[in-house]
Write an enzyme that holds these catalytic residues in place. Structure first.
Site, PDB file in Angstrom:
ATOM      1  N   ALA A   1       7.767   5.635 -17.305  1.00  0.00           N
ATOM      2  CA  ALA A   1       8.738   5.702 -18.395  1.00  0.00           C
ATOM      3  C   ALA A   1      10.121   5.320 -17.877  1.00  0.00           C
ATOM      4  CB  ALA A   1       8.775   7.106 -18.983  1.00  0.00           C
ATOM      5  N   CYS A   2      10.977   4.928 -18.792  1.00  0.00           N
ATOM      6  CA  CYS A   2      12.355   4.573 -18.439  1.00  0.00           C
ATOM      7  C   CYS A   2      13.047   5.764 -17.797  1.00  0.00           C
ATOM      8  CB  CYS A   2      13.127   4.148 -19.684  1.00  0.00           C
ATOM      9  SG  CYS A   2      12.671   2.511 -20.263  1.00  0.00           S
ATOM     10  N   PRO A   3      13.864   5.501 -16.821  1.00  0.00           N
ATOM     11  CA  PRO A   3      14.344   4.215 -16.321  1.00  0.00           C
ATOM     12  C   PRO A   3      13.589   3.714 -15.089  1.00  0.00           C
ATOM     13  CG  PRO A   3      15.715   5.909 -15.400  1.00  0.00           C
ATOM     14  CD  PRO A   3      14.662   6.608 -16.269  1.00  0.00           C
TER      15      PRO A   3
END
Length: 75
Positions: free
Chosen positions: A12-14
């Site tokens: 998942a981001c980042p």
């Protein structure tokens, strides 16, 4: 020209962007970074980061919800 692959599937981001930024100094002009992602946020922020720096970007959906981002280092 060399190709470098980053597997960011399931990240998942980042995290996908951070992986790109960490590897980026190792690339020379003309090299290609291929980033495999399955998180839509990374689909937006990785190409945006690369384009702002003046690099060529192409995105390919390899299957439903999975993309490969190709970034060619221009400078």
């Amino acid at each position: 020209m060399a190709e470098f692959t980053i597997d960011a599937l399931g990240e998942a981001c980042p995290i996908p962007l951070l992986k790109c930024q960490k590897k980026w100094p190792d690339l020379k002009t003309g090299d290609i970074m291929i980033v495999s992602i399955d998180h839509s946020c990374a689909l937006k922020n990785i190409p945006e980061w690369a384009r702002k720096a003046g690099h060529n970007v192409e995105v390919t959906e390899v299957e439903d919800g999975v993309w490969d981002i190709y970034i060619e280092k221009n400078t």
